[in-house]
Design a protein around this motif. Structure first.
Motif, mmCIF file in Angstrom:
data_model
loop_
_atom_site.group_PDB
_atom_site.id
_atom_site.type_symbol
_atom_site.label_atom_id
_atom_site.label_comp_id
_atom_site.label_asym_id
_atom_site.label_seq_id
_atom_site.Cartn_x
_atom_site.Cartn_y
_atom_site.Cartn_z
ATOM 1 N N GLN A 106 -44.264 26.989 28.043
ATOM 2 C CA GLN A 106 -45.448 26.169 28.297
ATOM 3 C C GLN A 106 -45.533 24.971 27.351
ATOM 4 O O GLN A 106 -45.468 23.828 27.768
ATOM 5 C CB GLN A 106 -46.713 27.030 28.194
ATOM 6 N N ASN A 107 -45.669 25.243 26.074
ATOM 7 C CA ASN A 107 -45.844 24.164 25.087
ATOM 8 C C ASN A 107 -44.977 24.345 23.846
ATOM 9 O O ASN A 107 -45.270 23.764 22.799
ATOM 10 C CB ASN A 107 -47.323 24.076 24.668
ATOM 11 N N GLY A 108 -43.927 25.139 23.947
ATOM 12 C CA GLY A 108 -43.087 25.374 22.782
ATOM 13 C C GLY A 108 -43.643 26.470 21.901
ATOM 14 O O GLY A 108 -44.500 27.265 22.305
ATOM 15 N N VAL A 109 -43.164 26.523 20.654
ATOM 16 C CA VAL A 109 -43.551 27.573 19.709
ATOM 17 C C VAL A 109 -43.770 26.961 18.335
ATOM 18 O O VAL A 109 -43.011 26.084 17.902
ATOM 19 C CB VAL A 109 -42.461 28.670 19.594
ATOM 20 N N VAL A 110 -44.806 27.447 17.633
ATOM 21 C CA VAL A 110 -45.019 27.115 16.228
ATOM 22 C C VAL A 110 -45.221 28.430 15.480
ATOM 23 O O VAL A 110 -46.135 29.195 15.816
ATOM 24 C CB VAL A 110 -46.229 26.185 16.011
ATOM 25 N N LEU A 111 -44.358 28.698 14.506
ATOM 26 C CA LEU A 111 -44.488 29.874 13.642
ATOM 27 C C LEU A 111 -44.625 29.389 12.202
ATOM 28 O O LEU A 111 -43.802 28.605 11.727
ATOM 29 C CB LEU A 111 -43.257 30.781 13.766
ATOM 30 N N GLN A 112 -45.668 29.864 11.528
ATOM 31 C CA GLN A 112 -45.898 29.446 10.139
ATOM 32 C C GLN A 112 -46.479 30.621 9.354
ATOM 33 O O GLN A 112 -47.381 31.314 9.840
ATOM 34 C CB GLN A 112 -46.864 28.265 10.098
ATOM 35 N N TYR A 113 -45.945 30.841 8.160
ATOM 36 C CA TYR A 113 -46.500 31.902 7.320
ATOM 37 C C TYR A 113 -46.123 31.649 5.856
ATOM 38 O O TYR A 113 -45.223 30.859 5.557
ATOM 39 C CB TYR A 113 -46.015 33.279 7.765
ATOM 40 N N GLU A 114 -46.850 32.331 4.969
ATOM 41 C CA GLU A 114 -46.640 32.183 3.529
ATOM 42 C C GLU A 114 -45.816 33.356 3.005
ATOM 43 O O GLU A 114 -45.960 34.496 3.467
ATOM 44 C CB GLU A 114 -47.973 32.161 2.781
ATOM 45 N N VAL A 115 -44.974 33.050 2.031
ATOM 46 C CA VAL A 115 -44.194 34.073 1.325
ATOM 47 C C VAL A 115 -44.376 33.859 -0.170
ATOM 48 O O VAL A 115 -44.252 32.736 -0.662
ATOM 49 C CB VAL A 115 -42.693 34.000 1.672
ATOM 50 N N LYS A 116 -44.675 34.950 -0.869
ATOM 51 C CA LYS A 116 -44.795 34.899 -2.334
ATOM 52 C C LYS A 116 -43.983 36.042 -2.920
ATOM 53 O O LYS A 116 -44.112 37.192 -2.475
ATOM 54 C CB LYS A 116 -46.264 35.033 -2.760
ATOM 55 N N LEU A 117 -43.137 35.740 -3.885
ATOM 56 C CA LEU A 117 -42.320 36.751 -4.551
ATOM 57 C C LEU A 117 -43.000 37.114 -5.866
ATOM 58 O O LEU A 117 -42.857 36.422 -6.871
ATOM 59 C CB LEU A 117 -40.905 36.208 -4.786
ATOM 60 N N GLN A 118 -43.762 38.213 -5.867
ATOM 61 C CA GLN A 118 -44.473 38.605 -7.091
ATOM 62 C C GLN A 118 -43.517 39.135 -8.152
ATOM 63 O O GLN A 118 -43.829 39.091 -9.339
ATOM 64 C CB GLN A 118 -45.544 39.646 -6.754
ATOM 65 N N ASN A 119 -42.382 39.653 -7.715
ATOM 66 C CA ASN A 119 -41.332 40.082 -8.640
ATOM 67 C C ASN A 119 -40.089 39.243 -8.371
ATOM 68 O O ASN A 119 -39.878 38.774 -7.246
ATOM 69 C CB ASN A 119 -40.998 41.567 -8.456
ATOM 70 N N THR A 120 -39.272 39.066 -9.382
ATOM 71 C CA THR A 120 -38.037 38.308 -9.207
ATOM 72 C C THR A 120 -37.177 38.967 -8.132
ATOM 73 O O THR A 120 -36.896 40.157 -8.193
ATOM 74 C CB THR A 120 -37.244 38.235 -10.517
ATOM 75 N N LEU A 121 -36.789 38.178 -7.134
ATOM 76 C CA LEU A 121 -36.023 38.718 -6.011
ATOM 77 C C LEU A 121 -34.538 38.479 -6.238
ATOM 78 O O LEU A 121 -34.095 37.344 -6.370
ATOM 79 C CB LEU A 121 -36.465 38.049 -4.709
ATOM 80 N N ASN A 122 -33.768 39.576 -6.290
ATOM 81 C CA ASN A 122 -32.318 39.487 -6.398
ATOM 82 C C ASN A 122 -31.630 39.740 -5.068
ATOM 83 O O ASN A 122 -30.600 39.151 -4.766
ATOM 84 C CB ASN A 122 -31.802 40.479 -7.443
ATOM 85 N N CYS A 123 -32.219 40.640 -4.285
ATOM 86 C CA CYS A 123 -31.628 40.946 -2.986
ATOM 87 C C CYS A 123 -32.724 41.452 -2.063
ATOM 88 O O CYS A 123 -33.311 42.509 -2.306
ATOM 89 C CB CYS A 123 -30.515 41.983 -3.125
ATOM 90 N N GLY A 124 -33.004 40.699 -1.023
ATOM 91 C CA GLY A 124 -34.027 41.121 -0.083
ATOM 92 C C GLY A 124 -34.338 40.031 0.914
ATOM 93 O O GLY A 124 -34.061 38.859 0.685
ATOM 94 N N GLY A 125 -34.934 40.422 2.042
ATOM 95 C CA GLY A 125 -35.294 39.477 3.080
ATOM 96 C C GLY A 125 -36.790 39.283 3.140
ATOM 97 O O GLY A 125 -37.576 40.134 2.718
#
Length: 567
Positions: free
Chosen positions: A124-143
């Motif tokens: 219909q009108n395409g797609v818009v996806l938006q969200y916030e990500v915050k790493l409260q701990n240091t990220l070494n391996c993760g999605g």
């Protein structure tokens, strides 16, 4: 000498590292209760009525958000054993009372999903996806990527659940931003994943970052991070594999004929070796034009006996052999062009031609480079409306992570770029600006002093050891849950880190052994050596060889003498 140098280097690194860590511990203790004057805004709900999905986590996690209860294959236990919670942000909170969806477990698989308020049709009108990500701990391996799940979602959410779009940051070894869409092949009826090439890199600090994906009805897309456009392109051209296959393909049933000649040139069979071609001629010959330098002393040896040497008083010819003074460089050769027999230098032989080979000529039987014939692609189709992706029924996070504290908030799914921009301006930006101010207030930049080269090397050494340790831990966790083969396939950098760690431990063990031997050598008095050995230690190779020969002769005589006495 090499062992002592390694021991000293190891000791220096240990002392410096202890000093560095001690200083950091003191600084952490002093700043355990930081003070700041930053005004933190209070959370207030923000309405987005036109959204297909808008989540600020003002209520409880359930019943909207449902943890996956999918089971492991052929087992009754849950496959996704990672815990989730909706709670206030604890680390560097930019908004007071702000609640978010938080990953609570380390080294676990996590999966959670929520139905959209209304299904979304990209056609219909395409797609818009938006969200916030915050790493409260240091990220070494993760999605931290999201999946827009294909309608209808009928089964328990898992990695096999069909999705329309997958988008978001990921880090395991190296950081990357996923952007994948699934397209229905109209010929086969199967879906194919198409991955964005040259994706932008996501930030990995502790601030809240905003990720935005826009897919438009002209087959274009745009990716923004924190409101700044990082990547634009075409759904038809910037993804691998391409959506539309080639019109023609190589015929898989075609094969090269047995008599096909691929050699463009061949040796000339009529050519013969010239009579004056000398294959045995040397490549280098003496330079007959060379002249011996005027100051070359042919009668002077390079090494002579040291005239200042004196036979030691305790030297016993019967026990130690005949004494001879050590050899030293001939002082007369110092100002000469050379000493000893003079030889003409070598030069390239102008008559040298090497082994003869017939020249190459064009091959009269050459047919060209063979290639299979081209045929019409039976799987060919052309879709010029790729943006008409499958309808979307839900959003989900299906992740593996070694660290907890990954936080998701202010999730928008819809088709309005203007709505996403208003959210970025009115919701994300005040939070992000406050976090930046808090970080600067709580961690003021110290006055930097000039670092010595050693401090720089030690700091780099510390960072590298930390990176390798984190990669090894991540690889170990993945190997425990998914097996060593799958861990190596998905985390090559982790496997390399394991090899580096093992090599480092071997190096450390060798140096510790060297340290023990070094300490023992200091505590053990060295045996006294004959003065003759000291005299010969500074002699030239020729002198050393001469002295060694004399010593061997003496040793042989001594052995014979002792044999006679024992007889």
């Amino acid at each position: 000498m090499t062992q002592k140098y390694s021991v000293l280097l190891l000791a220096t690194l240990a002392l410096q590292a202890r000093s560095v860590f001690s200083e950091e511990s003191v600084l952490e203790a002093v700043s355990a209760e930081p003070q700041h004057s930053v005004q933190i805004p209070q959370f207030a709900p923000y309405a987005v009525p036109e959204a297909a999905f808008w989540e600020q986590f003002v209520g409880t996690m359930e019943p909207l958000w449902k943890r996956s209860r999918a089971s492991k294959q052929d087992q009754n236990e849950d496959r996704y054993d990672g815990e989730w919670a909706v709670e206030e942000v604890m680390e560097l909170a930019g908004v007071a009372g702000d609640r978010a969806l938080v990953v609570k477990s380390e080294a676990r698989h996590h999966a959670i999903s929520a139905r959209l308020d209304k299904p979304l049709d990209p056609a219909q009108n395409g797609v818009v996806l938006q969200y916030e990500v915050k790493l409260q701990n240091t990220l070494n391996c993760g999605g931290a990527y999201a999946k827009l799940l294909t309608s209808p979602m009928t089964s328990e959410f898992s990695d096999s659940t069909p999705y329309t779009i997958m988008f978001g940051p990921d880090k395991c070894g190296e950081s990357k931003l996923h952007m994948i869409y699934r397209h229905l092949n109209p010929v086969t009826g199967n879906y194919t994943e198409h991955h964005l090439q040259k994706a932008p890199l996501p930030p990995t600090d502790s601030l809240t970052h905003l990720y935005t994906l826009v897919i438009r009805t002209d087959n274009t897309f745009a990716i923004s991070i924190d409101g700044v456009e990082k990547k634009t392109g075409s759904l038809l051209e910037d993804f691998e594999p391409p959506v539309n296959p080639a019109q023609e393909i190589d015929d898989p049933s075609d094969s090269k004929p047995a008599d096909w000649v691929d050699d463009e040139q061949i040796p000339d069979s009529d050519a013969t070796k010239p009579e004056d071609w000398d294959e045995d001629a040397p490549a280098m010959v003496s330079d007959e034009d060379a002249v011996k330098p005027a100051k070359w002393l042919e009668d002077e040896p390079l090494m002579v006996e040291d005239p200042a040497a004196v036979k030691p008083e305790d030297w016993d010819d019967d026990e130690d052999g005949d004494w001879a003074p050590p050899m030293v460089a001939n002082p007369r050769c110092a100002d000469a062009d050379g000493c000893g027999p003079w030889k003409r230098p070598l030069k390239r032989n102008p008559d040298y031609k090497g082994p003869w080979a017939p020249p190459l000529i064009d091959n009269p039987a050459y047919k060209g480079k063979w290639a299979p014939r081209r045929i019409a692609n039976p799987g060919y189709f052309e879709d010029l409306a790729v943006y008409k992706l499958a309808k979307i029924d839900a959003i989900g996070f299906e992740l593996w992570t070694m660290q907890s504290g990954i936080t998701f908030d202010n999730i928008y799914v819809g088709d309005s770029v203007e709505a996403a921009e208003r959210i970025a301006t009115n919701v994300w930006k005040p939070k992000h600006d406050t976090e930046v101010a808090l970080r600067e207030a709580l961690n003021p930049r110290p006055v930097e002093k000039a670092k010595s080269k050693l401090e720089g090397v030690l700091e780099l050494f510390k960072v590298r050891v930390g990176d390798i340790s984190a990669s090894v831990a991540d690889f170990y966790g993945r190997a425990r849950h998914e097996g060593i083969v799958e861990a190596v396939r998905q985390d090559r950098s982790g496997a390399i880190a394991v090899v580096m760690a093992v090599g480092g431990l071997i190096w450390l063990a060798w140096n510790l052994l060297s340290l023990v031997r070094f300490v023992i050598s200091l505590a053990t008095p060295a045996p006294s050596a004959p003065l003759a050995a000291t005299n010969t230690s500074n002699a030239s190779p020729d002198a050393t060889a001469s002295t060694s020969a004399r010593t061997d002769a003496h040793d042989s005589t001594a052995v014979k003498r002792k044999t006679k006495k024992s007889g």
